[in-house]
Design an enzyme around this catalytic site. Structure first.
Site, short mmCIF file in Angstrom:
data_model
loop_
_atom_site.label_atom_id
_atom_site.label_comp_id
_atom_site.label_asym_id
_atom_site.label_seq_id
_atom_site.Cartn_x
_atom_site.Cartn_y
_atom_site.Cartn_z
N TYR A 114 -45.14 -42.03 -6.44
CA TYR A 114 -46.24 -41.11 -6.17
C TYR A 114 -45.94 -39.73 -6.74
O TYR A 114 -44.80 -39.44 -7.15
CB TYR A 114 -46.52 -41.02 -4.66
CG TYR A 114 -45.48 -40.25 -3.86
CD1 TYR A 114 -44.23 -40.77 -3.62
CD2 TYR A 114 -45.77 -38.98 -3.37
CE1 TYR A 114 -43.29 -40.06 -2.89
CE2 TYR A 114 -44.84 -38.25 -2.62
CZ TYR A 114 -43.60 -38.81 -2.40
OH TYR A 114 -42.67 -38.10 -1.69
N LYS A 131 -39.29 -40.97 -7.54
CA LYS A 131 -40.18 -40.54 -6.45
C LYS A 131 -40.94 -41.76 -5.91
O LYS A 131 -42.14 -41.91 -6.15
CB LYS A 131 -41.13 -39.44 -6.97
CG LYS A 131 -41.76 -38.63 -5.85
CD LYS A 131 -42.37 -37.36 -6.40
CE LYS A 131 -43.22 -36.63 -5.40
NZ LYS A 131 -42.54 -36.26 -4.16
N GLU A 183 -30.95 -32.51 0.22
CA GLU A 183 -32.29 -31.91 0.14
C GLU A 183 -33.00 -32.17 1.46
O GLU A 183 -32.47 -32.84 2.35
CB GLU A 183 -33.09 -32.50 -1.03
CG GLU A 183 -33.34 -33.99 -0.87
CD GLU A 183 -34.10 -34.60 -2.03
OE1 GLU A 183 -34.87 -33.89 -2.69
OE2 GLU A 183 -33.93 -35.81 -2.24
N LEU A 238 -34.26 -35.38 -5.42
CA LEU A 238 -35.40 -35.43 -6.32
C LEU A 238 -35.43 -34.11 -7.10
O LEU A 238 -35.28 -33.04 -6.49
CB LEU A 238 -36.71 -35.60 -5.53
CG LEU A 238 -37.95 -35.65 -6.41
CD1 LEU A 238 -38.06 -37.00 -7.09
CD2 LEU A 238 -39.20 -35.37 -5.59
N1 PMP Z 1 -37.47 -33.64 -2.38
C1 PMP Z 1 -38.20 -34.59 -1.79
C2 PMP Z 1 -37.51 -35.71 -1.08
C3 PMP Z 1 -39.62 -34.53 -1.83
O1 PMP Z 1 -40.35 -35.49 -1.24
C4 PMP Z 1 -40.24 -33.43 -2.48
C5 PMP Z 1 -41.74 -33.29 -2.50
N2 PMP Z 1 -42.42 -34.37 -2.96
C6 PMP Z 1 -39.43 -32.48 -3.09
C7 PMP Z 1 -38.04 -32.62 -3.03
C8 PMP Z 1 -40.03 -31.31 -3.83
O2 PMP Z 1 -40.55 -31.73 -5.05
P1 PMP Z 1 -41.76 -30.93 -5.74
O3 PMP Z 1 -41.33 -29.52 -5.86
O4 PMP Z 1 -41.92 -31.61 -7.06
O5 PMP Z 1 -42.94 -31.11 -4.85
#
Ligand code: PMP
Length: 285
Positions: free
Chosen positions: A33, A149, A182, A207
């Site tokens: 996603y 993701k 994270e 991620l």
């Molecule tokens: N880490 C994880 C586990 C996430 O789910 C997200 C948000 N989808 C992020 C980091 C942040 O990613 P982004 O800045 O691309 O939204």
């Protein structure tokens, strides 16, 4: 205005939008996603989100459900049909519908694609950013491929619920070496006593957030020092500032971690500046 979802080629009422019971996303979390911010009716950093989508899909050997230009058109159409000025657009692509069997379905099985959009309460977000959020730390228990993701988010769901029950907004995973990886849906950052902005390298364990990448560019352009290295919860407790980043929350100050007040308990100046200046550095399309 009633909500509309895009499901496999059709724009349908959101309340009845559904996928087949044998969709592999539903049965195996066999899909990926993206969440993209919508601001002033425009997509923020869509190019980078679609780059990451392509990478996630290719790591799982799922075909892109359609070309990028067509996908952009669908994203825009869903945003427009839902009258979203400020909010998010959500995209999910799975390996498609097939008789339940762990191994991949027959070549040529069409990937499924779902797109939804919703408004964000901007005022509430801004209010939250002026007071900051609380975080708890939990043991890392996810698979090693969190760089993809995927919709397989069960550890993230459980961690977020644990945070919520503890009166916090986010849970930071801590790996076997004692380092923060994270958040359950955000990247994690601290600012050290000497003003260095620290976030974990994205080679493994996290991620690679799009917001993270833009914030790194913004910080450097603003003359701030960014260091990519791991940090421990203990270092975070004693940090000058902490914050989290994601497309849906942008830069959100953290004022308490595991019950430890960060600095004076107020959002820090670095987090506030990065939040304010974020959209000077993001791409709009
Ligand atoms: N880490 C994880 C586990 C996430 O789910 C997200 C948000 N989808 C992020 C980091 C942040 O990613 P982004 O800045 O691309 O939204």
């Amino acid at each position: 205005m009633s909500r509309i979802a895009y499901v496999n080629g059709r724009y349908v009422p959101h309340r009845t939008a559904s996928v087949h019971v044998e969709d592999r996303g539903y049965q195996f979390s066999d899909g990926v996603y993206e969440v993209c911010e919508v601001r002033g009716g425009h997509l923020v950093d869509a190019r980078r989100h679609l780059d990451r989508l392509e990478r996630s899909l290719s790591e799982l050997r799922i075909a892109m459900p359609m070309g990028r230009a067509a996908l952009m058109a669908v994203l825009r159409e869903v945003v427009a049909r839902n009258g979203v000025k400020n909010g998010i657009v959500y995209l999910q692509a799975t390996r498609g519908v097939a008789r339940r069997d762990h191994a991949f379905p027959a070549p040529g099985t069409a990937p499924s694609l779902v797109v939804t959009a919703r408004r964000a309460d901007m005022a509430a977000q801004e209010r939250l950013a002026t007071v900051g959020v609380h975080v708890i730390c939990v043991p890392e228990n996810r698979w090693p491929r969190v760089d993809i993701k995927t919709v397989g988010l069960l550890p993230n769901v459980l961690a977020k619920q644990q945070a919520k029950e503890a009166g916090a907004r986010e849970a930071w995973f801590v790996d076997a070496e004692g380092h923060v990886t994270e958040g359950s849906s955000t990247n994690a950052w601290i600012v050290t006593g000497d003003g260095q902005i620290v976030t974990r390298p994205a080679e493994s364990g996290i991620l690679k957030g799009i917001t993270r990448a833009v914030v790194m560019e913004a910080a450097k352009a603003l003359g701030l020092v960014v260091v990519e290295r791991a940090f421990t919860p203990q270092e975070a407790y004693a940090a000058r500032e902490a914050f989290i980043t994601a497309a849906s929350t942008l830069v959100m100050p953290v004022v308490e971690i595991d019950g430890h007040t960060i600095a004076n308990g107020q959002p820090g100046s670095v987090a506030r500046e990065l939040r304010q200046r974020f959209h000077d550095f993001s791409e709009v399309s």
